[in-house]
Design a protein around this motif. Structure first.
Motif, PDB file in Angstrom:
ATOM      1  N   ASP A  92       0.824  -1.210   0.000  1.00  0.00           N
ATOM      2  CA  ASP A  92       0.000   0.000   0.000  1.00  0.00           C
ATOM      3  C   ASP A  92       0.856   1.258   0.000  1.00  0.00           C
ATOM      4  OD1 ASP A  92       0.812  -0.683   2.566  1.00  0.00           O
ATOM      5  OD2 ASP A  92      -0.966   0.160   3.534  1.00  0.00           O
ATOM      6  N   VAL A  93       1.958   1.251   0.737  1.00  0.00           N
ATOM      7  CA  VAL A  93       2.872   2.405   0.771  1.00  0.00           C
ATOM      8  C   VAL A  93       3.590   2.531  -0.576  1.00  0.00           C
ATOM      9  CG1 VAL A  93       4.946   3.344   1.867  1.00  0.00           C
ATOM     10  CG2 VAL A  93       3.195   2.200   3.254  1.00  0.00           C
ATOM     11  N   LYS A  94       4.055   1.404  -1.088  1.00  0.00           N
ATOM     12  CA  LYS A  94       4.815   1.389  -2.346  1.00  0.00           C
ATOM     13  C   LYS A  94       3.954   1.876  -3.511  1.00  0.00           C
ATOM     14  CE  LYS A  94       5.900  -2.670  -3.694  1.00  0.00           C
ATOM     15  NZ  LYS A  94       6.529  -3.984  -3.862  1.00  0.00           N
ATOM     16  N   TYR A  95       2.696   1.422  -3.589  1.00  0.00           N
ATOM     17  CA  TYR A  95       1.844   1.783  -4.715  1.00  0.00           C
ATOM     18  C   TYR A  95       1.464   3.259  -4.688  1.00  0.00           C
ATOM     19  CZ  TYR A  95       1.518  -3.178  -5.743  1.00  0.00           C
ATOM     20  OH  TYR A  95       1.819  -4.478  -6.054  1.00  0.00           O
ATOM     21  N   ALA A  96       1.237   3.821  -3.525  1.00  0.00           N
ATOM     22  CA  ALA A  96       0.927   5.251  -3.439  1.00  0.00           C
ATOM     23  C   ALA A  96       2.112   6.073  -3.935  1.00  0.00           C
ATOM     24  CB  ALA A  96       0.568   5.626  -2.003  1.00  0.00           C
ATOM     25  N   LYS A  97       3.295   5.708  -3.508  1.00  0.00           N
ATOM     26  CA  LYS A  97       4.509   6.417  -3.940  1.00  0.00           C
ATOM     27  C   LYS A  97       4.763   6.191  -5.426  1.00  0.00           C
ATOM     28  CE  LYS A  97       8.676   8.220  -2.897  1.00  0.00           C
ATOM     29  NZ  LYS A  97       8.792   9.640  -2.818  1.00  0.00           N
ATOM     30  N   ARG A  98       4.460   4.976  -5.910  1.00  0.00           N
ATOM     31  CA  ARG A  98       4.692   4.637  -7.313  1.00  0.00           C
ATOM     32  C   ARG A  98       3.933   5.564  -8.249  1.00  0.00           C
ATOM     33  NH1 ARG A  98       4.268  -1.461  -8.563  1.00  0.00           N
ATOM     34  NH2 ARG A  98       6.206  -1.303  -7.423  1.00  0.00           N
ATOM     35  N   LYS A  99       2.685   5.858  -7.926  1.00  0.00           N
ATOM     36  CA  LYS A  99       1.878   6.737  -8.778  1.00  0.00           C
ATOM     37  C   LYS A  99       2.506   8.119  -8.870  1.00  0.00           C
ATOM     38  CE  LYS A  99      -2.615   4.571  -8.243  1.00  0.00           C
ATOM     39  NZ  LYS A  99      -3.996   4.738  -7.834  1.00  0.00           N
ATOM     40  N   ASP A 100       2.972   8.630  -7.735  1.00  0.00           N
ATOM     41  CA  ASP A 100       3.609   9.950  -7.724  1.00  0.00           C
ATOM     42  C   ASP A 100       4.911   9.949  -8.524  1.00  0.00           C
ATOM     43  OD1 ASP A 100       1.581  11.015  -6.160  1.00  0.00           O
ATOM     44  OD2 ASP A 100       2.666  10.680  -4.266  1.00  0.00           O
ATOM     45  N   LEU A 101       5.703   8.904  -8.372  1.00  0.00           N
ATOM     46  CA  LEU A 101       6.970   8.823  -9.105  1.00  0.00           C
ATOM     47  C   LEU A 101       6.735   8.697 -10.609  1.00  0.00           C
ATOM     48  CD1 LEU A 101       8.979   6.482  -6.714  1.00  0.00           C
ATOM     49  CD2 LEU A 101       9.389   8.920  -7.130  1.00  0.00           C
ATOM     50  N   PHE A 102       5.721   7.943 -11.003  1.00  0.00           N
ATOM     51  CA  PHE A 102       5.411   7.815 -12.429  1.00  0.00           C
ATOM     52  C   PHE A 102       4.926   9.148 -12.987  1.00  0.00           C
ATOM     53  CE2 PHE A 102       2.510   6.512 -15.942  1.00  0.00           C
ATOM     54  CZ  PHE A 102       3.500   6.083 -16.813  1.00  0.00           C
ATOM     55  N   LEU A 103       4.135   9.847 -12.219  1.00  0.00           N
ATOM     56  CA  LEU A 103       3.663  11.173 -12.624  1.00  0.00           C
ATOM     57  C   LEU A 103       4.842  12.125 -12.795  1.00  0.00           C
ATOM     58  CD1 LEU A 103       1.189  12.953 -13.166  1.00  0.00           C
ATOM     59  CD2 LEU A 103       1.120  13.431 -10.720  1.00  0.00           C
ATOM     60  N   ASP A 104       5.795  12.081 -11.858  1.00  0.00           N
ATOM     61  CA  ASP A 104       7.000  12.913 -11.972  1.00  0.00           C
ATOM     62  C   ASP A 104       7.797  12.564 -13.229  1.00  0.00           C
ATOM     63  OD1 ASP A 104       6.359  14.156  -9.576  1.00  0.00           O
ATOM     64  OD2 ASP A 104       7.763  12.946  -8.382  1.00  0.00           O
ATOM     65  N   LEU A 105       7.871  11.278 -13.540  1.00  0.00           N
ATOM     66  CA  LEU A 105       8.589  10.844 -14.740  1.00  0.00           C
ATOM     67  C   LEU A 105       7.931  11.399 -15.998  1.00  0.00           C
ATOM     68  CD1 LEU A 105      10.638   9.113 -16.304  1.00  0.00           C
ATOM     69  CD2 LEU A 105       9.075   7.179 -16.027  1.00  0.00           C
ATOM     70  N   LEU A 106       6.619  11.233 -16.113  1.00  0.00           N
ATOM     71  CA  LEU A 106       5.917  11.754 -17.291  1.00  0.00           C
ATOM     72  C   LEU A 106       6.026  13.269 -17.386  1.00  0.00           C
ATOM     73  CD1 LEU A 106       2.675   9.584 -17.468  1.00  0.00           C
ATOM     74  CD2 LEU A 106       4.688   9.467 -18.936  1.00  0.00           C
ATOM     75  N   TYR A 107       5.955  13.936 -16.257  1.00  0.00           N
ATOM     76  CA  TYR A 107       6.069  15.400 -16.251  1.00  0.00           C
ATOM     77  C   TYR A 107       7.454  15.842 -16.728  1.00  0.00           C
ATOM     78  CZ  TYR A 107       6.233  20.207 -14.681  1.00  0.00           C
ATOM     79  OH  TYR A 107       6.389  21.571 -14.643  1.00  0.00           O
ATOM     80  N   SER A 108       8.505  15.163 -16.257  1.00  0.00           N
ATOM     81  CA  SER A 108       9.854  15.548 -16.686  1.00  0.00           C
ATOM     82  C   SER A 108      10.054  15.258 -18.175  1.00  0.00           C
ATOM     83  CB  SER A 108      10.921  14.849 -15.841  1.00  0.00           C
ATOM     84  OG  SER A 108      10.906  13.465 -16.034  1.00  0.00           O
ATOM     85  N   MET A 109       9.435  14.185 -18.682  1.00  0.00           N
ATOM     86  CA  MET A 109       9.525  13.899 -20.113  1.00  0.00           C
ATOM     87  C   MET A 109       8.781  14.971 -20.918  1.00  0.00           C
ATOM     88  SD  MET A 109       8.946   9.815 -20.089  1.00  0.00           S
ATOM     89  CE  MET A 109       9.770   9.271 -21.551  1.00  0.00           C
ATOM     90  N   ALA A 110       7.600  15.340 -20.458  1.00  0.00           N
ATOM     91  CA  ALA A 110       6.830  16.385 -21.143  1.00  0.00           C
ATOM     92  C   ALA A 110       7.629  17.682 -21.188  1.00  0.00           C
ATOM     93  CB  ALA A 110       5.488  16.591 -20.440  1.00  0.00           C
ATOM     94  N   HIS A 111       8.253  18.016 -20.075  1.00  0.00           N
ATOM     95  CA  HIS A 111       9.053  19.238 -19.999  1.00  0.00           C
ATOM     96  C   HIS A 111      10.245  19.166 -20.959  1.00  0.00           C
ATOM     97  CE1 HIS A 111      10.686  22.840 -18.216  1.00  0.00           C
ATOM     98  NE2 HIS A 111      11.818  22.210 -17.943  1.00  0.00           N
TER      99      HIS A 111
END
Length: 170
Positions: A92-111
């Motif tokens: 449960d802790v890992k999956y919550a953090k995973r979503k945020d990290l994936f979002l950060d990855l996509l955001y940095s790629m978009a940038h």
């Protein structure tokens, strides 16, 4: 002046070919980055999709370089990958953090690719039909059930009936 003309005649085509090759390499590099980003955006709601996994594994190659934006993408990918490979943290802790990290990855790629997407846009603009979600969940339950049966953790109840008993229930 004649020497300059001769040099221009001789070097002109060589320089033109070199510039053309340089521009083609730049276009190909950008196209590779675009492909990875578009695949991840397209499959962000279906992270088990083989295309999604292939695109993740291409990030190191496509965003390799000294460019500050590319390095930020690779750094975000490393953080996300560390989370994916973490088997010690509770799910449960890992999956919550995973979503945020994936979002950060996509955001940095978009940038890095000059897309004007904010994190909320990336997070809230994917769509997956409920039917696909239901099918995926059902397949997961079936696989878990079958594994449980094969391991002996789950017992399959069996009821013996006679032919007459089956006619009565019809």
């Amino acid at each position: 002046m004649e020497i300059l003309t001769l040099i221009a005649i001789f070097l002109g085509p060589i320089v033109a070919v070199q510039v053309s090759q340089y521009l083609e390499r730049r276009r190909q590099k950008h196209a590779g980055k675009e492909s990875v980003f578009k695949t991840l955006m397209r499959t962000r709601a279906t992270v088990l999709n083989p295309s999604h996994i292939e695109a993740l594994n291409m990030i190191d190659v496509e965003f390799y370089g000294k460019n500050k934006k590319d390095r930020a993408v690779v750094a975000a990918w490393k953080l996300y990958l560390d989370n994916l490979a973490d088997y010690s943290t509770p799910d449960d802790v890992k999956y919550a953090k995973r979503k945020d990290l994936f979002l950060d990855l996509l955001y940095s790629m978009a940038h890095a690719l000059n897309y004007d997407f904010d994190k909320e846009h990336i997070k809230n603009t994917s769509y997956i039909p409920q039917g696909y979600v239901d099918v995926e969940n059902e397949q997961h339950l079936i696989r878990k059930g079958m594994l449980g049966i094969l391991r002996g953790d789950i017992v399959v109840p069996i009821r013996v009936t006679t032919f007459e008993d089956s006619k009565k229930s019809d």
